[in-house]
Design an enzyme around this catalytic site. Structure first.
Site, PDB file in Angstrom:
ATOM      1  N   CYS A 189       0.868  -1.290   0.075  1.00  0.00           N
ATOM      2  CA  CYS A 189      -0.045   0.123  -0.060  1.00  0.00           C
ATOM      3  C   CYS A 189       0.845   1.048  -0.010  1.00  0.00           C
ATOM      4  O   CYS A 189       0.689   2.226  -0.611  1.00  0.00           O
ATOM      5  CB  CYS A 189      -0.923  -0.093   1.165  1.00  0.00           C
ATOM      6  SG  CYS A 189      -0.083  -0.451   2.711  1.00  0.00           S
ATOM      7  N   GLU A 246      -4.040   4.194  -8.557  1.00  0.00           N
ATOM      8  CA  GLU A 246      -3.255   2.924  -7.779  1.00  0.00           C
ATOM      9  C   GLU A 246      -3.333   1.707  -8.833  1.00  0.00           C
ATOM     10  O   GLU A 246      -4.363   1.319  -9.002  1.00  0.00           O
ATOM     11  CB  GLU A 246      -3.851   2.540  -6.415  1.00  0.00           C
ATOM     12  CG  GLU A 246      -2.991   1.766  -5.561  1.00  0.00           C
ATOM     13  CD  GLU A 246      -3.568   1.098  -4.273  1.00  0.00           C
ATOM     14  OE1 GLU A 246      -4.908   0.753  -4.578  1.00  0.00           O
ATOM     15  OE2 GLU A 246      -3.045   1.032  -3.349  1.00  0.00           O
TER      16      GLU A 246
HETATM   17  P1  NAD Z   1     -10.469  -5.438  -1.495  1.00  0.00           P
HETATM   18  O1  NAD Z   1     -10.831  -3.966  -1.212  1.00  0.00           O
HETATM   19  O2  NAD Z   1     -10.688  -6.042  -2.824  1.00  0.00           O
HETATM   20  O3  NAD Z   1     -10.356  -6.484  -0.497  1.00  0.00           O
HETATM   21  C1  NAD Z   1      -9.933  -6.227   0.958  1.00  0.00           C
HETATM   22  C2  NAD Z   1     -10.890  -6.990   1.800  1.00  0.00           C
HETATM   23  O4  NAD Z   1     -12.302  -6.717   1.801  1.00  0.00           O
HETATM   24  C3  NAD Z   1     -10.858  -8.766   1.560  1.00  0.00           C
HETATM   25  O5  NAD Z   1     -11.048  -9.390   2.615  1.00  0.00           O
HETATM   26  C4  NAD Z   1     -12.186  -8.767   0.516  1.00  0.00           C
HETATM   27  O6  NAD Z   1     -12.713 -10.113   0.704  1.00  0.00           O
HETATM   28  C5  NAD Z   1     -12.831  -7.726   1.435  1.00  0.00           C
HETATM   29  N1  NAD Z   1     -14.172  -7.203   0.657  1.00  0.00           N
HETATM   30  C6  NAD Z   1     -14.267  -7.027  -0.630  1.00  0.00           C
HETATM   31  N2  NAD Z   1     -15.735  -6.521  -0.995  1.00  0.00           N
HETATM   32  C7  NAD Z   1     -16.222  -6.541   0.076  1.00  0.00           C
HETATM   33  C8  NAD Z   1     -17.705  -6.478   0.611  1.00  0.00           C
HETATM   34  N3  NAD Z   1     -18.615  -5.967  -0.309  1.00  0.00           N
HETATM   35  N4  NAD Z   1     -17.966  -6.379   1.825  1.00  0.00           N
HETATM   36  C9  NAD Z   1     -17.178  -6.707   2.823  1.00  0.00           C
HETATM   37  N5  NAD Z   1     -15.863  -7.314   2.536  1.00  0.00           N
HETATM   38  C10 NAD Z   1     -15.465  -7.103   1.103  1.00  0.00           C
HETATM   39  O7  NAD Z   1      -8.646  -5.079  -1.539  1.00  0.00           O
HETATM   40  P2  NAD Z   1      -7.501  -6.230  -1.752  1.00  0.00           P
HETATM   41  O8  NAD Z   1      -7.524  -6.174  -3.386  1.00  0.00           O
HETATM   42  O9  NAD Z   1      -7.673  -7.368  -0.953  1.00  0.00           O
HETATM   43  O10 NAD Z   1      -6.373  -5.404  -1.227  1.00  0.00           O
HETATM   44  C11 NAD Z   1      -5.603  -4.395  -1.910  1.00  0.00           C
HETATM   45  C12 NAD Z   1      -5.901  -3.182  -1.414  1.00  0.00           C
HETATM   46  O11 NAD Z   1      -5.387  -2.975   0.088  1.00  0.00           O
HETATM   47  C13 NAD Z   1      -5.097  -1.993  -2.144  1.00  0.00           C
HETATM   48  O12 NAD Z   1      -5.690  -1.013  -2.713  1.00  0.00           O
HETATM   49  C14 NAD Z   1      -4.086  -1.342  -1.033  1.00  0.00           C
HETATM   50  O13 NAD Z   1      -3.541  -0.186  -1.139  1.00  0.00           O
HETATM   51  C15 NAD Z   1      -4.833  -1.789   0.170  1.00  0.00           C
HETATM   52  N6  NAD Z   1      -4.186  -1.767   1.411  1.00  0.00           N
HETATM   53  C16 NAD Z   1      -4.056  -0.913   2.242  1.00  0.00           C
HETATM   54  C17 NAD Z   1      -2.968  -0.913   3.342  1.00  0.00           C
HETATM   55  C18 NAD Z   1      -2.574   0.220   4.339  1.00  0.00           C
HETATM   56  O14 NAD Z   1      -2.179   0.046   5.421  1.00  0.00           O
HETATM   57  N7  NAD Z   1      -3.387   1.523   4.072  1.00  0.00           N
HETATM   58  C19 NAD Z   1      -2.551  -1.966   3.417  1.00  0.00           C
HETATM   59  C20 NAD Z   1      -2.582  -3.214   2.658  1.00  0.00           C
HETATM   60  C21 NAD Z   1      -3.289  -3.054   1.700  1.00  0.00           C
END
Ligand code: NAD
Length: 488
Positions: A282, A383
């Site tokens: 991230c 991103e």
């Molecule tokens: P994502 O938003 O697709 O999924 C994250 C989580 O949310 C997963 O467990 C997923 O199953 C869940 N999710 C998805 N849709 C949902 C819904 N409708 N209801 C409830 N839960 C739901 O993200 P990703 O692809 O897994 O992760 C990548 C993203 O995470 C990137 O944008 C990255 O920048 C961010 N990230 C941020 C940090 C930080 O500290 N700011 C750290 C790591 C990752």
């Protein structure tokens, strides 16, 4: 063994659903796990609610909670090798990186084991000696914890450790792509003596298994790490029950290099900033903002070195970075690069999957540099979450700051210069939650982590990371009660 952990027992999904987990490095089957539906998650929420309202955990003294966290850290040390291997198989990341991640997770549990006993009440100074007043820090209640796939166990520990330190109960839903380390962590929490119902685990897709954590009135706090789009959706959903929401979202992180920076260190770290874990970080330094005087030579050296980065699977000792998480994610990165080129960016290296026949079964994408970018381009604003570096050139300090702040995100950024006063000036004016001066990426559990602007709400780690999981209750005592006579 079944994989959902609800009310102190391992259970299969109610509807019998399962999901195969495949290693992104070569597509081999890692494991098959139970796939929860919303009804499993609601059962887990009920268990967490019951444990909070009627169990001992929220009312244990801080020393006892601290002991459970310390024992968990100890068990993580014991199982370090096995957990790191599981993490690498799920994510495709190099084993050495997963081992470092587990070390960091241990550090987080150790930190919150100590922080659990920090100030649990605070006396309020009053001028009137006939009254006493104190602030009492109490757990919030049932926490819904949703985590992503890039640092599965690490992101989970940033939530689970402070949630437990504060005395909460929780339902954890890790990414459906990388569930293995969460299963192990929850088993270790039970082994460490956490009472039934305090930790609950559901696995599965977000819109099905995760959604109740935002919707359900019995969840008091939702802590989410993931993409911006999902974060917005969950925040809107959580509004209906006015639960507390903390969000750790994306980043589009500037790495600002001034002409007077240490050349070797800044070139080398420009690579680490963006290509570590193939950009699936991230806080990745995906925007190189470099002073025009040195830009041509600087970018040439970055491009040369990017072209030499060896890709490979988790157990290839020569590999320096691994695959992307999925075919869909690689397609997204490829589309992002195509957009950049269409906008006028110049492709200097990478721009596609590697030709190495040994890597064709994995979701690899070459380290890519897009030169001649401008802040307004989508490729600079969106991103990619992949190994893609965009290059912008600046003339002076004000322009560097303007470029670096020209983003809806505000997670992290780097500044490279040998002028300490300039470094501090720039660091103070950057609207990002973490600033590294002459460095990139380090973080420590005792320092807050989180985003300005649309990179999120709230903080993880540090003292604030514990406060997110506590309510501050004011208790007022009248030591000499008497009629107020207000209505006489
Ligand atoms: P994502 O938003 O697709 O999924 C994250 C989580 O949310 C997963 O467990 C997923 O199953 C869940 N999710 C998805 N849709 C949902 C819904 N409708 N209801 C409830 N839960 C739901 O993200 P990703 O692809 O897994 O992760 C990548 C993203 O995470 C990137 O944008 C990255 O920048 C961010 N990230 C941020 C940090 C930080 O500290 N700011 C750290 C790591 C990752």
């Amino acid at each position: 063994m079944a994989d959902l952990y609800i009310d102190g027992g391992w259970r299969p999904a109610r509807d019998g659903g399962t999901r195969q987990i495949r290693c992104p490095a070569d597509g081999t089957l890692v494991t098959e796990v139970d796939e929860a539906t919303a009804s499993d998650t609601v059962a887990a929420i009920r268990a967490a609610r019951h444990a909070f309202d009627h169990g001992d955990w929220p009312r244990t003294d801080a020393a006892e909670r601290s002991d459970v966290l310390s024992r968990t850290a100890h068990l993580l040390r014991r199982d370090r090798a096995e957990i790191a291997r599981a993490e690498s198989l799920d994510t495709g990341k190099r084993l050495v990186e997963s081992e470092l991640d587990v070390d960091d997770v241990i550090g987080v549990f150790d930190y919150y084991a100590t922080a659990a006993a920090d100030e649990t009440t605070r006396p309020v100074d009053l001028a009137d000696p006939s009254k006493a007043s104190r602030i009492q820090y109490e757990p919030i209640g049932v926490c819904g914890l949703i985590t992503p796939w890039n640092y599965p166990l690490l992101q989970t520990s940033w939530k689970v450790a402070p949630a437990l330190a504060a005395g909460n109960t929780f339902v954890l839903k890790p990414s459906e792509l990388t569930p293995s380390s969460a299963i192990r962590l929850v088993a270790l929490l039970a082994e460490a003596g956490l009472p039934a119902g305090v930790a609950n685990l559901v696995l599965g897709a977000g819109p099905e298994a995760g959604a109740p954590l935002a919707e359900h009135p019995d969840v008091d706090l939702l802590s989410f790490t993931g993409g911006l789009h999902t974060g917005r959706l969950l925040m809107a959903t959580a509004a209906a029950t006015v639960k507390k929401v903390t969000l750790e979202l994306g980043g589009k992180n500037p790495n600002v290099v001034f002409a007077d920076a240490d050349w070797q260190a800044s070139v080398d770290n420009a690579l680490t900033a963006v290509f570590l874990h193939s950009g699936q970080v991230c806080s990745a330094g995906t925007r190189l903002i470099v002073q025009a005087d040195i830009a041509d030579d600087f970018v040439t050296e970055v491009v040369e070195r990017a072209g030499q980065i060896k890709l490979g699977g988790p157990f290839d000792p020569d590999a320096r970075t691994g695959p992307l998480i999925s075919a869909a994610h690689r397609d997204k990165v490829a589309a992002y690069v195509a957009t950049g080129i269409a906008e006028g960016a110049v492709l200097r290296c990478g721009g596609g999957p590697p030709s190495d026949p040994e890597l064709t079964d994995g979701f690899y994408y070459l380290p890519t540099v897009l030169d001649q970018c401008r802040t307004g381009m989508r490729v600079v604003q969106d991103e990619s979450f992949g190994p893609v570096l965009t290059v912008e050139r600046f003339r002076d300090e004000d322009e560097a700051i303007a470029f670096a702040n020209d983003t809806i995100y505000g997670l992290a950024g780097g500044v490279w210069t040998s002028d300490a006063a300039k470094a501090d000036r720039v660091a103070s004016r950057l609207r990002h939650g973490t600033i590294w001066i002459n460095d990139f990426h380090p973080y420590v559990p005792q320092a807050e982590w989180g985003g300005f602007k649309q990179s999120g709400i709230g903080r993880e780690l540090g003292r604030s990371g514990l406060e997110e999981y506590r309510e501050a209750k004011h208790v007022w005592t009248n030591l000499r009660p008497a009629p107020s006579r207000w209505f006489d």
